[in-house]
Design an enzyme around this catalytic site. Structure first.
Site, PDB file in Angstrom:
ATOM      1  N   ASN A  75       1.987   1.315   4.327  1.00  0.00           N
ATOM      2  CA  ASN A  75       2.605   0.270   5.007  1.00  0.00           C
ATOM      3  C   ASN A  75       2.109   0.212   6.675  1.00  0.00           C
ATOM      4  O   ASN A  75       2.820  -0.248   7.280  1.00  0.00           O
ATOM      5  CB  ASN A  75       3.898  -0.319   4.955  1.00  0.00           C
ATOM      6  N   CYS A 134       0.975  -1.056   0.058  1.00  0.00           N
ATOM      7  CA  CYS A 134       0.009   0.059   0.145  1.00  0.00           C
ATOM      8  C   CYS A 134       0.855   1.145   0.025  1.00  0.00           C
ATOM      9  O   CYS A 134       2.087   1.399  -0.459  1.00  0.00           O
ATOM     10  CB  CYS A 134      -1.064   0.097   1.260  1.00  0.00           C
ATOM     11  N   CYS A 167      -1.615   0.936   7.293  1.00  0.00           N
ATOM     12  CA  CYS A 167      -3.146   0.411   7.394  1.00  0.00           C
ATOM     13  C   CYS A 167      -3.444  -0.624   6.865  1.00  0.00           C
ATOM     14  O   CYS A 167      -3.909  -1.652   7.196  1.00  0.00           O
ATOM     15  CB  CYS A 167      -3.809   1.727   7.136  1.00  0.00           C
ATOM     16  N   ARG A 168      -3.633  -0.389   5.379  1.00  0.00           N
ATOM     17  CA  ARG A 168      -4.107  -1.525   4.515  1.00  0.00           C
ATOM     18  C   ARG A 168      -3.167  -2.821   4.107  1.00  0.00           C
ATOM     19  O   ARG A 168      -3.659  -3.939   4.325  1.00  0.00           O
ATOM     20  CB  ARG A 168      -4.340  -0.852   3.060  1.00  0.00           C
ATOM     21  N   SER A 169      -2.057  -2.532   4.026  1.00  0.00           N
ATOM     22  CA  SER A 169      -1.009  -3.750   3.576  1.00  0.00           C
ATOM     23  C   SER A 169      -0.823  -4.513   4.900  1.00  0.00           C
ATOM     24  O   SER A 169      -0.750  -5.825   4.889  1.00  0.00           O
ATOM     25  CB  SER A 169       0.053  -3.469   2.881  1.00  0.00           C
ATOM     26  N   ASP A 207      -8.196   3.999   0.743  1.00  0.00           N
ATOM     27  CA  ASP A 207      -6.887   4.353   1.684  1.00  0.00           C
ATOM     28  C   ASP A 207      -7.861   5.158   2.826  1.00  0.00           C
ATOM     29  O   ASP A 207      -8.701   6.034   2.791  1.00  0.00           O
ATOM     30  CB  ASP A 207      -6.174   5.623   1.013  1.00  0.00           C
TER      31      ASP A 207
END
Ligand code: 4NP
Length: 161
Positions: free
Chosen positions: A12, A9, A14-16, A127
């Site tokens: 690195n 993401c 939140c999402r990934s 995001d």
């Protein structure tokens, strides 16, 4: 390990890391943790060295999934280390393709939502950084559905019986 997967993401945090934690959890449930390696990285460097965002960790805790790790930036060597580079959104995918050392490497960049059978909100994992807690719940659900689809893809095309 038979297959190595890197989730990517922007930050690195939140999402990934959420995708990494969810994928590890699902792989464990299917006894695939010794066969599929997972890691995550960000295209940006602002948060290098940081733990995952507390909101991502809290969402994981609510759902029984540990979200851990230390933020790092993606490097060109990641194309050597990983079989699949799984981008959270189109911008992350474009960044990865731009730094890919070969056409073969660029072809191993895929979008996570490509494995989501529902895809109700388009191809990106949005995001959540500047939004509220709802965004993190949304991310978790999109990531979980997509990771289930990704495991099906790995079983079909990357793992031997
Ligand atoms: P992520 O979220 O890419 O899912 O880790 C973000 C984290 C930080 C920023 C943007 C997105 N930031 O701009 O600092």
């Amino acid at each position: 390990m038979e297959v190595r997967v890197l989730f990517v993401c922007l930050g690195n945090i939140c999402r990934s890391p959420t995708a990494e934690g969810v994928m590890r959890d699902l792989l464990g449930a299917e006894s695939l943790e010794q066969r599929v390696a997972v890691d995550s990285a960000g295209t940006g460097s602002w948060h290098v060295g940081s733990a995952p965002d507390r909101r991502a960790r809290a969402e994981g805790a609510r759902r029984g999934v540990e979200i851990t790790g230390t933020s790092r930036q993606v490097v060109v060597d990641d194309f050597e280390e990983f079989d699949l580079l799984v981008a959270m959104d189109a911008e992350n995918a474009a960044h990865l393709r731009a730094i890919a050392p070969s056409q073969d490497a660029a072809a191993r960049v895929v979008m996570l939502r490509a494995f989501d059978p529902a895809t109700p909100h388009g191809p990106d994992v949005p995001d959540p950084y500047y939004g509220g807690d709802d965004g993190f719940a949304d991310v978790f659900e999109l990531v979980e559905a997509s990771c289930r689809g990704l495991i099906a893809e790995l079983r079909a095309n990357h793992l031997s019986e």
